[in-house]
Design a protein around this motif. Structure first.
Motif, short mmCIF file in Angstrom:
data_model
loop_
_atom_site.label_atom_id
_atom_site.label_comp_id
_atom_site.label_asym_id
_atom_site.label_seq_id
_atom_site.Cartn_x
_atom_site.Cartn_y
_atom_site.Cartn_z
N ALA A 75 -2.07 22.23 -33.37
CA ALA A 75 -2.44 21.24 -34.37
C ALA A 75 -3.31 20.13 -33.79
O ALA A 75 -4.33 19.74 -34.38
N LEU A 76 -2.94 19.60 -32.63
CA LEU A 76 -3.71 18.50 -32.06
C LEU A 76 -5.09 18.96 -31.62
O LEU A 76 -6.05 18.18 -31.65
N THR A 77 -5.22 20.23 -31.23
CA THR A 77 -6.54 20.76 -30.89
C THR A 77 -7.41 20.84 -32.13
O THR A 77 -8.62 20.55 -32.08
N LEU A 78 -6.84 21.23 -33.26
CA LEU A 78 -7.61 21.26 -34.51
C LEU A 78 -8.09 19.85 -34.88
O LEU A 78 -9.23 19.68 -35.33
N ILE A 79 -7.24 18.84 -34.69
CA ILE A 79 -7.67 17.47 -34.95
C ILE A 79 -8.80 17.09 -34.01
O ILE A 79 -9.79 16.46 -34.41
N ASP A 80 -8.68 17.48 -32.75
CA ASP A 80 -9.72 17.20 -31.77
C ASP A 80 -11.04 17.87 -32.15
O ASP A 80 -12.11 17.28 -32.03
N ILE A 81 -10.96 19.10 -32.64
CA ILE A 81 -12.17 19.80 -33.11
C ILE A 81 -12.78 19.05 -34.29
O ILE A 81 -14.01 18.89 -34.37
N ALA A 82 -11.94 18.57 -35.21
CA ALA A 82 -12.44 17.81 -36.34
C ALA A 82 -13.18 16.57 -35.88
O ALA A 82 -14.24 16.22 -36.40
#
Length: 265
Positions: A195-202
């Motif tokens: 989840a935190l990687t997806l936020i980082d990608i965003a």
């Protein structure tokens, strides 16, 4: 206090500090001070170095470590983030090195905790509150899901690309091909894009001209597993970034509550 031992171990091993001070514990919260601000090692791997993402990583680490101890969850159970919100402003104590972590059991099945909500409060005039809702998944169920997805060997098999690829396929729509690093968490391979990687990608996409999500406050919701073996699309809409994989919405990241209210679905 067994809880103090668990927190001290995390602070020493993960944050390279000598220990904690003024620890106290209630039925649903812990309180302690640290000698320096907490910089999470996981945040070092992120593209964005925004403080909000670091605080989310700190909250995630402490929530898992203390939550397992506090509620007797097996060490091999999995925690899946369903919702996470971070808001800036003065929270908790006056000192920036004072930490509070509050817990609420949101679901149980046959006496076992299956849902947990935590609130991390970091004090000071520029403090932050991070609220996270987790699904707690038994090891047997996690293994079943991996078998259904033909990914039981996730820890042994590397992804094809060493670098992620981002392309623009239409106005307000991007396509992202994950890399091996996108499914590594604390140096270990996992079977999903965290989840935190997806936020980082965003945040990374936002820096390329999309609606800003890297401010001091943001929120995210996660609806489904994101497979690191398959590309996904990122759509910008109403101040939010929507992740779509296999024609299914898997996550949404936004920068404020107005975007959340206006998000589709």
């Amino acid at each position: 206090m067994p809880g103090k031992t668990r927190v001290t171990d995390v602070i020493i091993s993960c944050y390279a500090m000598s220990g904690i001070r003024d620890y106290r514990e209630t039925e649903d919260a812990i309180y302690f001070g640290v000698p320096e601000p907490l910089i999470d090692p996981q945040s070092m791997a992120f593209r964005s170095h925004a403080g909000v993402l670091n605080d989310m990583a700190v909250s995630h680490r402490l929530s898992l470590a203390v939550g397992r101890h506090k509620f007797g969850m097996p060490e091999d159970s999995a925690f899946a983030i369903r919702r996470i919100e971070a808001s800036a402003g003065r929270h908790g104590t006056a000192m920036a090195r004072e930490i509070e972590l509050h817990f609420e059991v949101t679901a149980k099945r046959y006496g076992a905790v299956t849902g947990l909500k935590t609130v991390l409060l970091i004090g000071g005039a520029t403090g932050r509150a991070v609220t996270t809702t987790f699904d707690v998944i038994p090891s047997a169920l996690a293994t079943f899901v991996r078998r259904e997805r033909k990914f039981l060997d996730f820890a042994e098999v590397a992804m094809g690309g060493t670098e992620p690829q981002l392309s623009i396929i239409a106005e307000g729509r991007f396509r992202y091909h994950p890399s091996e690093g996108d499914r590594v968490s604390d140096g270990r391979r996992v079977d999903h894009v965290p989840a935190l990687t997806l936020i980082d990608i965003a945040m990374s996409v936002a820096e390329n001209g999309s609606p800003g999500t890297a401010g001091p406050s943001l929120w995210a919701e996660f609806f489904s597993y994101t497979d690191p073996r398959i590309s996904f699309d990122i759509l910008t809409e109403a101040g939010s970034m929507i992740f779509v994989q296999n024609d299914k919405r898997v996550a949404i990241v936004g920068k404020d509550e107005s975007g959340r209210r206006n998000s589709p679905g």
